[in-house]
Design an enzyme around this catalytic site. Structure first.
Site, PDB file in Angstrom:
ATOM      1  N   ALA A   9       0.704  -1.210   0.142  1.00 26.53           N
ATOM      2  CA  ALA A   9      -0.171  -0.011  -0.114  1.00 26.53           C
ATOM      3  C   ALA A   9       0.863   1.287  -0.017  1.00 26.53           C
ATOM      4  O   ALA A   9       0.235   2.387  -0.352  1.00 26.53           O
ATOM      5  CB  ALA A   9      -1.026  -0.002   1.212  1.00 26.53           C
TER       6      ALA A   9
ATOM      7  N   PRO B 226       3.042   4.442  -0.785  1.00 31.18           N
ATOM      8  CA  PRO B 226       2.976   5.336   0.081  1.00 31.18           C
ATOM      9  C   PRO B 226       1.571   5.584   0.683  1.00 31.18           C
ATOM     10  O   PRO B 226       1.057   6.603   1.482  1.00 31.18           O
ATOM     11  CB  PRO B 226       3.384   6.714  -0.347  1.00 31.18           C
ATOM     12  CG  PRO B 226       3.550   6.317  -1.792  1.00 31.18           C
ATOM     13  CD  PRO B 226       3.653   4.958  -2.277  1.00 31.18           C
TER      14      PRO B 226
ATOM     15  N   GLY C 265      -1.505   6.271  -1.927  1.00 31.83           N
ATOM     16  CA  GLY C 265      -2.364   6.972  -2.669  1.00 31.83           C
ATOM     17  C   GLY C 265      -3.507   6.227  -3.086  1.00 31.83           C
ATOM     18  O   GLY C 265      -4.694   6.712  -2.817  1.00 31.83           O
TER      19      GLY C 265
ATOM     20  N   ASP D 200       2.064  -2.782   4.429  1.00 32.75           N
ATOM     21  CA  ASP D 200       3.253  -2.498   3.700  1.00 32.75           C
ATOM     22  C   ASP D 200       4.268  -3.254   4.369  1.00 32.75           C
ATOM     23  O   ASP D 200       4.424  -3.296   5.521  1.00 32.75           O
ATOM     24  CB  ASP D 200       3.648  -1.042   3.347  1.00 32.75           C
ATOM     25  CG  ASP D 200       4.409  -0.942   2.150  1.00 32.75           C
ATOM     26  OD1 ASP D 200       3.959  -0.338   0.922  1.00 32.75           O
ATOM     27  OD2 ASP D 200       5.742  -1.066   2.382  1.00 32.75           O
TER      28      ASP D 200
ATOM     29  N   ASP E  23      -0.439  -3.379  -6.125  1.00 31.49           N
ATOM     30  CA  ASP E  23       0.286  -2.142  -6.872  1.00 31.49           C
ATOM     31  C   ASP E  23       1.922  -2.867  -6.804  1.00 31.49           C
ATOM     32  O   ASP E  23       2.460  -2.432  -5.818  1.00 31.49           O
ATOM     33  CB  ASP E  23       0.227  -0.958  -6.223  1.00 31.49           C
ATOM     34  CG  ASP E  23       0.630   0.026  -6.976  1.00 31.49           C
ATOM     35  OD1 ASP E  23       1.403  -0.260  -8.197  1.00 31.49           O
ATOM     36  OD2 ASP E  23       0.845   1.232  -6.738  1.00 31.49           O
TER      37      ASP E  23
ATOM     38  N   CYS F  47       3.410   0.378 -12.449  1.00 33.39           N
ATOM     39  CA  CYS F  47       3.616   1.783 -13.099  1.00 33.39           C
ATOM     40  C   CYS F  47       4.518   1.477 -14.215  1.00 33.39           C
ATOM     41  O   CYS F  47       5.792   2.019 -13.910  1.00 33.39           O
ATOM     42  CB  CYS F  47       3.865   2.837 -12.213  1.00 33.39           C
ATOM     43  SG  CYS F  47       3.791   4.525 -12.651  1.00 33.39           S
TER      44      CYS F  47
END
Length: 455
Positions: A280, A282, A284, A304, A343, A396
């Protein structure tokens, strides 16, 4: 003073003039080189601590970010103007010369002012002797425009298209090749993507539902985003000065980052209630999931592996439970969650606009280890979700080794949903079943999304 106005008759004053904007840009570049600092995190802190505001702050940011993006191009030009290869030049001196080259080739600063101010910087920060070398190099650089230099230093596009794009758009050749593959081998589109990577991105905001509204952000000076129902763009000013951002009711978040998280929440389930954000930090996407979950009656667990990143998640959420936990050795029971957002750690090739130095840090030799980690985390995410539940695998990065190749390994365990169906407001996401955002198509980071329903 920023452009070397304190000159008389072309004679250099006995004492060099200190330009705070250029010194800040130079210090940022040295921090990136010496201690692997993150430019987008350090620059705002540096400007605030030094009291640099307004036009000087904009100049410092443009010089630092623009130079970091253009290093590959500028080093080729500097090499053509010197009897030394860039790697043989003392790094503090080379960084100053790069700053000067950027001013000469990519800004409207007059050539005489760019050279003079850079030589003052070298005299102050490196020494009188090196300033003579810098002066000789920069005066040669100033003799041609950027297009003229590219005709000289870039290999011909018809003979070496990857090498040509690498020099023209200042990306390592391996990244050019990876992005070419990701867009299907089209060199014209690859060039458009690389050019978009070199554009300064707008500041994207998210109004967390139930806590802030687009109207509130627009009233504070933003404009509605093109796609996200909760997104806005701030055209100028400091986002931290907005009340909604200061109170964590809104946040800075790329529009594609918002939408890939929202897509997970839109998949219909036979029952729903418990969501997991597995990596998770930072925070967002966790902040947005948390706000949506409150409105739907669901609960979010955000985890995290790094404590300081978990603390960042805790500060950005309201109702979510935040824990320090390793997704590879989960503290939760298998099949506990209805929705899981992964993510995954990645190369970050999709965010090169916002992280100008990242392209020079990554090395293709690290890809096998990184993709092994991504596969292990995806296996863990599928273990965490119940049968019939959904995992959102997000990177990303558009690199095929981090996206389609990773998903291919779990094909026997999942039904792959068409992610585009859950993002109807966004065109041009690809042929499916995955969704791929692009800087040159959407003005966002190059986020990849796969939605996987566990059998």
């Amino acid at each position: 003073m920023s452009q070397g106005a304190n000159r008389r008759g072309g004679n250099r004053p006995s004492k060099p003039v200190r330009d705070e904007a250029r010194n800040a840009a130079y210090d940022l570049m040295r921090a990136v080189d010496e201690r692997d600092a993150y430019a987008n995190l350090l620059m705002p802190v540096m400007l605030r601590q030094r009291g640099i505001t307004g036009r000087d702050a904009a100049l410092a940011t443009e010089l630092a970010y623009g130079t970091l993006r253009g290093l590959g191009t500028y080093d080729e030009i500097v090499a053509a103007c010197s009897d030394r290869a860039p790697e043989d030049v003392d790094p503090p001196l080379l960084d100053a010369i790069r700053l000067g080259a950027h001013q000469l080739l990519k800004t409207r600063i007059p050539a005489h002012a760019a050279v003079s101010a850079t030589i003052d910087l070298v005299r102050l920060r490196v020494g009188e002797g090196p300033s003579r070398f810098a002066n000789a190099v920069l005066r040669k650089v100033a003799g041609r425009s950027l297009p003229d230099w590219l005709e000289i230093v870039a290999p011909p596009a018809d003979k070496d298209p990857v090498g040509h794009l690498s020099i023209v758009h200042s990306h390592p050749a391996w990244i050019v090749a990876a992005l070419r593959d990701a867009v299907g081998g089209d060199f014209a589109e690859t060039a458009a993507l690389l050019a978009a990577d070199n554009e300064r991105p707008r500041v994207a905001l998210v109004a967390r539902p139930g806590r802030a509204t687009i109207d509130e952000l627009v009233a504070a000076g933003a404009e509605p985003a093109a796609y996200s129902p909760y997104g806005a763009y701030l055209t100028e000013g400091d986002p931290g000065s907005l009340a909604a951002v200061g109170e964590a009711r809104a946040a800075v978040q790329d529009e594609a980052s918002q939408l890939v998280a929202l897509a997970l929440t839109r998949v219909p389930l036979d029952r729903d209630g418990l969501w997991l954000d597995m990596c998770a930090g930072p925070g967002g996407k966790a902040g947005l999931l948390d706000a949506v979950a409150v409105q739907t009656g669901a609960r979010v667990l955000a985890a995290d592996v790094q404590e300081h990143r978990a603390r960042m998640v805790w500060r950005t959420t309201k109702e979510a439970k935040v824990v320090v936990a390793d997704g590879l050795e989960p503290a939760w029971r298998p099949g506990a969650f209805d929705r899981v957002l992964l993510d995954a750690p990645c190369t970050g090739l999709g965010a090169l606009r916002r992280r100008p130095e990242a392209r020079w840090r990554r090395d293709p030799s690290g890809m096998p280890e990184l993709t092994r980690l991504q596969r292990r985390l995806l296996d863990s995410a599928l273990d965490a979700v119940r049968p019939g539940g959904v995992v959102a695998y997000i990177t990303c990065s558009p690199h095929l080794a981090e996206t389609r190749a990773v998903i291919a390994d779990v094909a026997g365990r999942v039904d792959t949903l068409d992610a585009r169906e859950f993002l109807p407001e966004v065109p041009g996401l690809g042929d499916g079943p995955y969704a791929q955002f692009w800087p040159h198509r959407h003005g966002t980071d190059a986020m990849f999304l796969a939605l996987l329903r566990k059998r």
